[in-house]
Design a protein around this motif. Structure first.
Motif, PDB file in Angstrom:
ATOM      1  N   MET A   1     -19.055  72.296  42.605  1.00 42.41           N
ATOM      2  CA  MET A   1     -18.099  71.208  42.807  1.00 42.41           C
ATOM      3  C   MET A   1     -18.339  70.099  41.792  1.00 42.41           C
ATOM      4  O   MET A   1     -19.482  69.792  41.449  1.00 42.41           O
ATOM      5  N   ARG A   2     -17.241  69.504  41.329  1.00 44.04           N
ATOM      6  CA  ARG A   2     -17.318  68.313  40.487  1.00 44.04           C
ATOM      7  C   ARG A   2     -17.059  67.108  41.384  1.00 44.04           C
ATOM      8  O   ARG A   2     -15.989  66.987  41.982  1.00 44.04           O
ATOM      9  N   ILE A   3     -18.054  66.219  41.482  1.00 47.37           N
ATOM     10  CA  ILE A   3     -17.972  65.112  42.426  1.00 47.37           C
ATOM     11  C   ILE A   3     -18.242  63.803  41.707  1.00 47.37           C
ATOM     12  O   ILE A   3     -19.204  63.677  40.932  1.00 47.37           O
ATOM     13  N   ALA A   4     -17.377  62.818  41.966  1.00 46.51           N
ATOM     14  CA  ALA A   4     -17.569  61.470  41.437  1.00 46.51           C
ATOM     15  C   ALA A   4     -18.193  60.592  42.512  1.00 46.51           C
ATOM     16  O   ALA A   4     -17.852  60.704  43.694  1.00 46.51           O
ATOM     17  N   VAL A   5     -19.112  59.737  42.112  1.00 42.80           N
ATOM     18  CA  VAL A   5     -19.679  58.717  42.988  1.00 42.80           C
ATOM     19  C   VAL A   5     -19.342  57.370  42.379  1.00 42.80           C
ATOM     20  O   VAL A   5     -19.576  57.146  41.185  1.00 42.80           O
ATOM     21  N   VAL A   6     -18.786  56.477  43.181  1.00 42.72           N
ATOM     22  CA  VAL A   6     -18.406  55.146  42.694  1.00 42.72           C
ATOM     23  C   VAL A   6     -19.426  54.133  43.198  1.00 42.72           C
ATOM     24  O   VAL A   6     -19.510  53.858  44.391  1.00 42.72           O
ATOM     25  N   GLY A   7     -20.238  53.605  42.290  1.00 43.46           N
ATOM     26  CA  GLY A   7     -21.239  52.600  42.629  1.00 43.46           C
ATOM     27  C   GLY A   7     -22.648  53.136  42.496  1.00 43.46           C
ATOM     28  O   GLY A   7     -22.947  54.247  42.947  1.00 43.46           O
ATOM     29  N   LEU A   8     -23.536  52.348  41.873  1.00 41.44           N
ATOM     30  CA  LEU A   8     -24.931  52.764  41.711  1.00 41.44           C
ATOM     31  C   LEU A   8     -25.886  51.704  42.248  1.00 41.44           C
ATOM     32  O   LEU A   8     -26.700  51.124  41.533  1.00 41.44           O
ATOM     33  N   GLY A   9     -25.734  51.428  43.555  1.00 33.67           N
ATOM     34  CA  GLY A   9     -26.793  50.774  44.301  1.00 33.67           C
ATOM     35  C   GLY A   9     -27.632  51.854  44.959  1.00 33.67           C
ATOM     36  O   GLY A   9     -27.554  53.038  44.622  1.00 33.67           O
ATOM     37  N   VAL A  10     -28.440  51.474  45.949  1.00 32.25           N
ATOM     38  CA  VAL A  10     -29.295  52.444  46.628  1.00 32.25           C
ATOM     39  C   VAL A  10     -28.464  53.528  47.312  1.00 32.25           C
ATOM     40  O   VAL A  10     -28.801  54.718  47.250  1.00 32.25           O
ATOM     41  N   VAL A  11     -27.357  53.151  47.956  1.00 32.07           N
ATOM     42  CA  VAL A  11     -26.541  54.151  48.650  1.00 32.07           C
ATOM     43  C   VAL A  11     -25.915  55.128  47.658  1.00 32.07           C
ATOM     44  O   VAL A  11     -25.940  56.347  47.860  1.00 32.07           O
ATOM     45  N   GLY A  12     -25.357  54.613  46.578  1.00 33.94           N
ATOM     46  CA  GLY A  12     -24.758  55.492  45.575  1.00 33.94           C
ATOM     47  C   GLY A  12     -25.783  56.378  44.901  1.00 33.94           C
ATOM     48  O   GLY A  12     -25.527  57.571  44.653  1.00 33.94           O
ATOM     49  N   ALA A  13     -26.956  55.831  44.593  1.00 33.54           N
ATOM     50  CA  ALA A  13     -28.003  56.633  43.964  1.00 33.54           C
ATOM     51  C   ALA A  13     -28.479  57.732  44.898  1.00 33.54           C
ATOM     52  O   ALA A  13     -28.755  58.864  44.467  1.00 33.54           O
ATOM     53  N   SER A  14     -28.575  57.417  46.187  1.00 36.29           N
ATOM     54  CA  SER A  14     -28.990  58.423  47.163  1.00 36.29           C
ATOM     55  C   SER A  14     -27.963  59.540  47.272  1.00 36.29           C
ATOM     56  O   SER A  14     -28.315  60.730  47.310  1.00 36.29           O
ATOM     57  N   ALA A  15     -26.678  59.167  47.318  1.00 32.20           N
ATOM     58  CA  ALA A  15     -25.629  60.179  47.382  1.00 32.20           C
ATOM     59  C   ALA A  15     -25.657  61.050  46.127  1.00 32.20           C
ATOM     60  O   ALA A  15     -25.559  62.286  46.208  1.00 32.20           O
ATOM     61  N   ALA A  16     -25.804  60.420  44.967  1.00 32.52           N
ATOM     62  CA  ALA A  16     -25.849  61.182  43.715  1.00 32.52           C
ATOM     63  C   ALA A  16     -27.018  62.156  43.716  1.00 32.52           C
ATOM     64  O   ALA A  16     -26.885  63.324  43.311  1.00 32.52           O
ATOM     65  N   ARG A  17     -28.176  61.709  44.157  1.00 28.71           N
ATOM     66  CA  ARG A  17     -29.358  62.575  44.210  1.00 28.71           C
ATOM     67  C   ARG A  17     -29.121  63.778  45.111  1.00 28.71           C
ATOM     68  O   ARG A  17     -29.372  64.927  44.712  1.00 28.71           O
TER      69      ARG A  17
END
Length: 386
Positions: A1-17
């Motif tokens: 899957m190609r997934i975009a994450v909007v925002g790189l705070g702790v929540v966004g970084a966790s989702a990206a990881r």
């Protein structure tokens, strides 16, 4: 899957990881800089105090456990040193009720003597008349940017890419997925989009037609704003969080302390950030000198007005919009919940595995709700409230 994450705070970084670990091809869009939002101005106390209703308490307890599970040997971001709390006057009854509620929920807490509290924090000054102190041994704190570095570094190791500065200005459904449009006119197609935009969540969700009302992060004296001071290095011994009637304190590393006086937050205004040597700073330092030995020369290196990401009803948002493509994460407890929310979101987005922990926090609860009819969240003014 190609997934975009909007925002790189702790929540966004966790989702990206977690998404990258699950095998997704992850692209993160960050408008300004990593940790530019609430992550960079958080007291970062890991706890589940006064987190009601019960489902929210249970979510935060699971969030605490996630930090412990994520910590690696020699990790430099998570410090489970416990928390000490006491109260004066009418506050004693409020604290006793809070402790009784937590005990009924099997949350680790006990009453200890002032003498034992001083053994736990050797330089602590417990005021005369305080005979009992609430001790929460499973609580602690994190260094937010160090936590973000751990999460984002692992995401990057597994192929996640960052586009920064890059502002998302459009989200539209297309061929079973979503097209992300950017401020420079470019666009890209993704199978799913995870929104982790913190206090900007309402505006970003609106791009996808998703109602996600957030409390105003600019309102002076409201539940969304508060002072956060950071001291110059001090020769004082404290390894625990302190939540007291006058001052909240946690270590920041290198001898620095983060300090917070909740009653002072009534004057906090993001449009008028005070000087680090002004009246508010002097008051915070005076309170610190009364609380800890070794702080006689205390001064602030910085004094910021933090702006919290707070859904309008005070509770976490986690789940898909009706299209099953755009997934929103927004929470007041971003530091405590960040690692857990990222993992659960990845399981739901990639594997379709719904989490019962998130059942009470779906964004669909705001469908048809007029934001103006929601009462404003109550500001935290007493120890343990935030």
């Amino acid at each position: 899957m190609r997934i975009a994450v909007v925002g790189l705070g702790v929540v966004g970084a966790s989702a990206a990881r977690s998404l990258a670990l699950a095998g997704a091809e992850v692209t993160v869009f960050e408008r300004t800089a990593p940790a530019a939002g609430t992550t960079g101005t958080s007291f970062a106390w890991i706890n589940s105090h006064q987190k009601n209703p019960l489902a929210y308490h249970e979510l935060n307890v699971a969030g605490m456990a996630e930090h412990a599970a994520l910590q690696e040997p020699g990790g430099q971001w998570y410090f489970p040193g416990g928390n000490l709390e006491w109260a004066h006057g009418p506050g004693r009854e409020r604290l006793a009720a809070a402790v009784a509620e937590l005990r009924a929920r099997d949350y680790p807490v006990e009453w200890i003597s002032a003498r034992r509290a001083r053994r736990l924090v050797p330089d602590l000054r417990v005021p005369d008349g305080v005979e009992e102190v609430a001790w929460y041994p499973s609580e602690g704190y994190v260094l937010p940017v160090a936590l973000l570095a751990r999460l984002w570094g692992e995401a990057r190791d597994h192929g996640a890419r960052l586009r920064c500065p890059e502002e998302v200005t459009g989200l539209s459904r297309e061929r079973g997925g979503a097209r992300v449009t950017l401020a420079d006119g470019g666009s890209a197609y993704f199978d799913a989009v995870v929104l982790a935009a913190g206090r900007w969540s309402e505006a970003v969700a609106h791009l996808a037609g998703m109602p996600l009302p957030m409390a105003d992060p600019e309102a002076p004296g409201s539940a969304t704003v508060g002072f956060l001071g950071c001291t110059a290095p001090l020769p004082t011994r404290v390894g625990s969080v302190l939540t007291t009637p006058e001052l909240n304190v946690r270590p920041e590393g290198g001898g620095r302390l983060v300090v917070q006086g909740l009653d002072l937050d009534a004057a906090a205004d993001p449009a008028a950030v005070p000087a680090p040597d002004g009246p508010q700073a002097q008051e915070l330092c005076a309170r610190l000198r009364n609380l800890l030995e070794g702080t006689e020369a205390a001064r602030l290196e910085s004094l910021r007005v933090g702006q919290r990401a707070l859904p309008a009803d005070g509770l976490t948002v986690a789940g898909f919009h009706t299209d099953g493509v755009v997934y929103a994460l927004a929470t007041h407890s971003g530091i405590t919940l960040g690692p857990l929310l990222g993992r659960l979101a990845a399981e739901e987005v990639v594997a379709g595995k719904e989490s019962p922990l998130l059942a009470a926090f779906r964004p669909g609860r705001f469908a048809g709700v007029d934001k103006a009819t929601l009462p404003p969240p109550v500001p935290a003014r007493f120890a343990g409230q935030q």
